[in-house]
Scaffold this active site. Structure first.
Site, PDB file in Angstrom:
ATOM      1  N   GLY A  46       0.799  -8.409   9.876  1.00 48.36           N
ATOM      2  CA  GLY A  46      -0.383  -9.160   9.505  1.00 48.36           C
ATOM      3  C   GLY A  46      -0.277  -9.641   8.072  1.00 48.36           C
ATOM      4  O   GLY A  46       0.495  -9.088   7.273  1.00 48.36           O
ATOM      5  N   GLN A  51      -2.823 -12.740   0.000  1.00 47.65           N
ATOM      6  CA  GLN A  51      -1.509 -12.129  -0.252  1.00 47.65           C
ATOM      7  C   GLN A  51      -0.445 -13.172  -0.618  1.00 47.65           C
ATOM      8  O   GLN A  51       0.612 -12.813  -1.129  1.00 47.65           O
ATOM      9  CB  GLN A  51      -1.042 -11.329   0.971  1.00 47.65           C
ATOM     10  N   CYS A  93       1.537  -1.865   3.742  1.00 51.18           N
ATOM     11  CA  CYS A  93       1.040  -3.185   3.348  1.00 51.18           C
ATOM     12  C   CYS A  93       2.184  -3.960   2.697  1.00 51.18           C
ATOM     13  O   CYS A  93       2.912  -3.405   1.879  1.00 51.18           O
ATOM     14  CB  CYS A  93      -0.109  -3.012   2.358  1.00 51.18           C
ATOM     15  N   LEU A  94       2.315  -5.237   3.053  1.00 42.82           N
ATOM     16  CA  LEU A  94       3.395  -6.044   2.478  1.00 42.82           C
ATOM     17  C   LEU A  94       3.227  -6.231   0.971  1.00 42.82           C
ATOM     18  O   LEU A  94       4.186  -6.538   0.278  1.00 42.82           O
ATOM     19  CB  LEU A  94       3.467  -7.412   3.166  1.00 42.82           C
ATOM     20  N   HIS A 135      -7.263  -3.888   8.488  1.00 40.77           N
ATOM     21  CA  HIS A 135      -6.498  -3.905   7.239  1.00 40.77           C
ATOM     22  C   HIS A 135      -6.528  -5.306   6.607  1.00 40.77           C
ATOM     23  O   HIS A 135      -6.809  -5.452   5.412  1.00 40.77           O
ATOM     24  CB  HIS A 135      -5.051  -3.470   7.541  1.00 40.77           C
ATOM     25  N   GLU A 136      -6.249  -6.330   7.427  1.00 45.51           N
ATOM     26  CA  GLU A 136      -6.208  -7.699   6.892  1.00 45.51           C
ATOM     27  C   GLU A 136      -7.594  -8.162   6.435  1.00 45.51           C
ATOM     28  O   GLU A 136      -7.726  -8.856   5.426  1.00 45.51           O
ATOM     29  CB  GLU A 136      -5.641  -8.675   7.923  1.00 45.51           C
ATOM     30  N   HIS A 139      -8.403  -6.998   3.053  1.00 44.44           N
ATOM     31  CA  HIS A 139      -7.790  -7.841   2.010  1.00 44.44           C
ATOM     32  C   HIS A 139      -8.752  -8.945   1.576  1.00 44.44           C
ATOM     33  O   HIS A 139      -8.867  -9.252   0.386  1.00 44.44           O
ATOM     34  CB  HIS A 139      -6.494  -8.482   2.517  1.00 44.44           C
TER      35      HIS A 139
HETATM   36 NI    NI Z   1      -1.859  -5.476   3.482  1.00 44.24          NI
END
Ligand code: NI
Length: 170
Positions: A46, A51, A93-94, A135-136, A139
């Site tokens: 995701g 991000q 998380c990226l 999660h997204e 953000h």
């Molecule tokens: Ni993330």
């Protein structure tokens, strides 16, 4: 399509609440394509627009990398309209590479928003997909997964992240 730079958790854009999207312009379609490409390139499940530095309420989610079948879901202005049952599971998380923690999320959520055609969408998701959505969407509120943890645990993970970042830069 192009791969965009993923901002890490030290970037202030990740701490800002994202803006509602009022108009679906061509640039938003391009951004979405690039976000999906960026997510695949990083083998993530995701990605939220902030991000990649864009403070707009847009997310992409795809668990398909597991069976090599891509099935990206794009939602604009997503909101959780129903949720039930909590579960604890591992999350990463990226924007915080190499750091993972057990996080409590809802097992099932109903998500509403619009797609790139401006059409209303309503999804009922569960398990890991539900986790990815929650999660997204966090953000978009300027939240990171480690905000859900206690301070001691969070500080430990922050140190781990900063150490990893230093090693990457050496
Ligand atoms: Ni993330």
């Amino acid at each position: 399509m192009s791969v965009l730079t993923i901002r890490n958790c030290l970037d202030p854009v990740l701490r800002k609440k994202c803006d509602l999207i009022e108009n679906i312009e061509e640039s938003l379609v391009t951004l979405t394509d690039d976000m999906i490409e960026t997510m695949y390139n990083a083998t993530g499940v995701g990605l939220a627009a902030n991000q990649v530095g864009i403070s707009s309420r847009l997310i992409v989610v795809d668990l398909g990398f597991k069976d090599e079948q891509h099935n990206p879901i794009t939602i604009i202005n997503p909101v959780v309209t129903a949720s039930e049952e909590e579960m604890i599971g591992q999350e990463g998380c990226l924007s915080i590479p190499e750091v993972y923690a057990d996080i409590k999320r809802f097992q099932r959520v109903e998500v509403k928003g619009v797609d790139l055609n401006g059409k209303d969408v309503r999804l009922e998701v569960e398990g890991f997909l539900a986790r990815a959505f929650q999660h997204e969407m966090d953000h978009l509120e300027g939240k990171l997964f480690w905000d859900m943890l206690g301070k001691v645990k969070r500080d430990m993970l922050k140190r781990k992240f900063k150490k990893m970042l230093k090693e990457m830069q050496e």
